[in-house]
Design a protein around this motif. Structure first.
Motif, mmCIF file in Angstrom:
data_model
loop_
_atom_site.group_PDB
_atom_site.id
_atom_site.type_symbol
_atom_site.label_atom_id
_atom_site.label_comp_id
_atom_site.label_asym_id
_atom_site.label_seq_id
_atom_site.Cartn_x
_atom_site.Cartn_y
_atom_site.Cartn_z
ATOM 1 N N VAL A 91 0.853 -1.178 0.000
ATOM 2 C CA VAL A 91 0.000 0.000 0.000
ATOM 3 C C VAL A 91 0.894 1.236 0.000
ATOM 4 O O VAL A 91 1.680 1.443 0.919
ATOM 5 C CB VAL A 91 -0.953 0.020 1.215
ATOM 6 N N LEU A 92 0.782 2.025 -1.074
ATOM 7 C CA LEU A 92 1.457 3.322 -1.153
ATOM 8 C C LEU A 92 0.485 4.349 -0.612
ATOM 9 O O LEU A 92 -0.678 4.375 -1.022
ATOM 10 C CB LEU A 92 1.764 3.684 -2.607
ATOM 11 N N HIS A 93 0.945 5.201 0.297
ATOM 12 C CA HIS A 93 0.024 6.163 0.897
ATOM 13 C C HIS A 93 0.764 7.377 1.427
ATOM 14 O O HIS A 93 1.978 7.362 1.623
ATOM 15 C CB HIS A 93 -0.789 5.508 2.011
ATOM 16 N N LYS A 94 -0.001 8.435 1.658
ATOM 17 C CA LYS A 94 0.543 9.644 2.252
ATOM 18 C C LYS A 94 0.636 9.458 3.767
ATOM 19 O O LYS A 94 -0.167 8.732 4.360
ATOM 20 C CB LYS A 94 -0.330 10.848 1.929
ATOM 21 N N VAL A 95 1.622 10.131 4.370
ATOM 22 C CA VAL A 95 1.817 10.100 5.822
ATOM 23 C C VAL A 95 2.157 11.515 6.291
ATOM 24 O O VAL A 95 2.612 12.336 5.493
ATOM 25 C CB VAL A 95 2.959 9.132 6.237
ATOM 26 N N PRO A 96 1.967 11.796 7.583
ATOM 27 C CA PRO A 96 2.406 13.090 8.106
ATOM 28 C C PRO A 96 3.920 13.225 7.934
ATOM 29 O O PRO A 96 4.650 12.233 8.027
ATOM 30 C CB PRO A 96 2.033 13.034 9.587
ATOM 31 N N ILE A 108 9.211 6.646 2.302
ATOM 32 C CA ILE A 108 9.865 6.821 1.010
ATOM 33 C C ILE A 108 10.342 8.257 0.832
ATOM 34 O O ILE A 108 11.327 8.530 0.189
ATOM 35 C CB ILE A 108 8.924 6.398 -0.133
ATOM 36 N N GLY A 109 9.654 9.175 1.403
ATOM 37 C CA GLY A 109 10.008 10.590 1.353
ATOM 38 C C GLY A 109 9.453 11.246 2.595
ATOM 39 O O GLY A 109 9.064 10.568 3.547
ATOM 40 N N ARG A 110 9.396 12.556 2.578
ATOM 41 C CA ARG A 110 8.884 13.254 3.764
ATOM 42 C C ARG A 110 7.429 12.923 4.046
ATOM 43 O O ARG A 110 7.023 12.822 5.199
ATOM 44 C CB ARG A 110 9.030 14.763 3.582
ATOM 45 N N ALA A 111 6.614 12.760 3.001
ATOM 46 C CA ALA A 111 5.172 12.584 3.226
ATOM 47 C C ALA A 111 4.606 11.385 2.476
ATOM 48 O O ALA A 111 3.417 11.332 2.193
ATOM 49 C CB ALA A 111 4.437 13.855 2.823
ATOM 50 N N LEU A 112 5.452 10.410 2.163
ATOM 51 C CA LEU A 112 5.014 9.233 1.413
ATOM 52 C C LEU A 112 5.605 7.983 2.048
ATOM 53 O O LEU A 112 6.749 7.993 2.507
ATOM 54 C CB LEU A 112 5.487 9.364 -0.036
ATOM 55 N N ALA A 113 4.813 6.908 2.076
ATOM 56 C CA ALA A 113 5.297 5.660 2.665
ATOM 57 C C ALA A 113 4.671 4.471 1.948
ATOM 58 O O ALA A 113 3.699 4.605 1.203
ATOM 59 C CB ALA A 113 4.963 5.603 4.156
ATOM 60 N N MET A 114 5.268 3.315 2.196
ATOM 61 C CA MET A 114 4.748 2.043 1.705
ATOM 62 C C MET A 114 4.558 1.153 2.923
ATOM 63 O O MET A 114 5.461 1.034 3.758
ATOM 64 C CB MET A 114 5.753 1.408 0.739
ATOM 65 N N THR A 115 3.374 0.564 3.027
ATOM 66 C CA THR A 115 3.070 -0.310 4.155
ATOM 67 C C THR A 115 2.699 -1.691 3.640
ATOM 68 O O THR A 115 1.986 -1.819 2.645
ATOM 69 C CB THR A 115 1.921 0.280 5.008
ATOM 70 N N GLY A 129 -7.601 4.997 8.196
ATOM 71 C CA GLY A 129 -6.302 4.956 7.540
ATOM 72 C C GLY A 129 -6.055 6.178 6.686
ATOM 73 O O GLY A 129 -6.763 7.181 6.784
ATOM 74 N N PRO A 130 -5.047 6.113 5.823
ATOM 75 C CA PRO A 130 -4.647 7.287 5.036
ATOM 76 C C PRO A 130 -5.707 7.722 4.028
ATOM 77 O O PRO A 130 -6.424 6.902 3.468
ATOM 78 C CB PRO A 130 -3.370 6.822 4.324
ATOM 79 N N GLU A 131 -5.782 9.029 3.816
ATOM 80 C CA GLU A 131 -6.728 9.592 2.853
ATOM 81 C C GLU A 131 -6.395 9.183 1.417
ATOM 82 O O GLU A 131 -7.272 8.857 0.645
ATOM 83 C CB GLU A 131 -6.736 11.122 2.954
ATOM 84 N N SER A 132 -5.115 9.245 1.063
ATOM 85 C CA SER A 132 -4.681 8.884 -0.295
ATOM 86 C C SER A 132 -3.896 7.590 -0.227
ATOM 87 O O SER A 132 -2.882 7.514 0.474
ATOM 88 C CB SER A 132 -3.802 9.986 -0.887
ATOM 89 N N ALA A 133 -4.369 6.574 -0.958
ATOM 90 C CA ALA A 133 -3.688 5.279 -0.944
ATOM 91 C C ALA A 133 -4.009 4.508 -2.214
ATOM 92 O O ALA A 133 -5.092 4.651 -2.786
ATOM 93 C CB ALA A 133 -4.119 4.469 0.279
#
Length: 196
Positions: A91-96, A108-115, A129-133
């Motif tokens: 799951v690719l998604h935005k994070v704080p 993966i970056g400042r505001a992106l992650a993979m779970t 969960g995350p708004e964008s995924a």
């Protein structure tokens, strides 16, 4: 005098996108755009971001995993992430931008992650969960030096990993948009690599 911290690795492609060049030797990656999720001297791992799997629905996957969705379940797009381990989900998604990353989540970056944990699927099945995924099945992987060799052979172009490309569901023109975002007109590219 010694430095307390190392300078960032200029060759690290984590968080960048890869854009397949017209002469791409591997037909599985023809006109593909990938997000590099991890890159080190040990190799690289990425997810294709422009290949939807319309025949596989998120609700179907939840059912296969025995996760009950309720009426508030998120509508998550399922994509082909790559040819390696096609039964495994990411799951690719935005994070704080600030905060801790729990086990199973790779920033993966400042505001992106993979779970990769089941917890995020359960959250999404209940409208949390995350708004964008997006969910990717499978991944693309390279051994030590393999990606760099493919890049030297004009197989890939690198660029900035624009979030609008990752989460945008309009896939037909994503390859061209990724090239144009790097200042390249897709119609000017040739499949033949030149040698000096």
């Amino acid at each position: 005098m010694t430095q307390d911290h190392a300078a960032p690795d200029a060759g690290n492609l984590t968080g960048k996108i890869l854009i397949a060049m017209p002469g791409m030797a591997d037909p599985r990656f023809d006109r593909s755009v990938l997000l590099i999720c991890a890159h080190s001297e040990d190799g690289a791992m990425g997810l294709v971001i422009n290949r939807p799997l319309p025949e596989i629905g998120f609700a179907d996957l939840l059912e296969q995993l025995g996760i009950e969705a309720d009426d508030s379940a998120r509508r998550i797009e399922v994509r082909f992430g790559g040819p390696v381990e096609p039964g495994r989900g990411f799951v690719l998604h935005k994070v704080p931008e600030h905060g801790d990353d729990p086990e199973g989540r790779l920033r993966i970056g400042r505001a992106l992650a993979m779970t990769t944990t089941r917890d995020i699927l359960e959250d999404l099945a209940h409208g949390e969960g995350p708004e964008s995924a997006v969910l990717a099945l499978g991944y693309a992987g390279w051994g030590p030096g393999q990606l760099e060799t493919e890049m030297l052979a004009n197989g890939w172009l690198t660029g900035e990993g624009a979030e609008e490309l990752i989460f945008d569901a309009s896939h037909e023109d994503k390859w061209g948009r990724a090239l144009r975002a790097q200042g390249i007109n897709p119609s000017m590219l040739s499949a033949a690599a030149g040698r000096a």
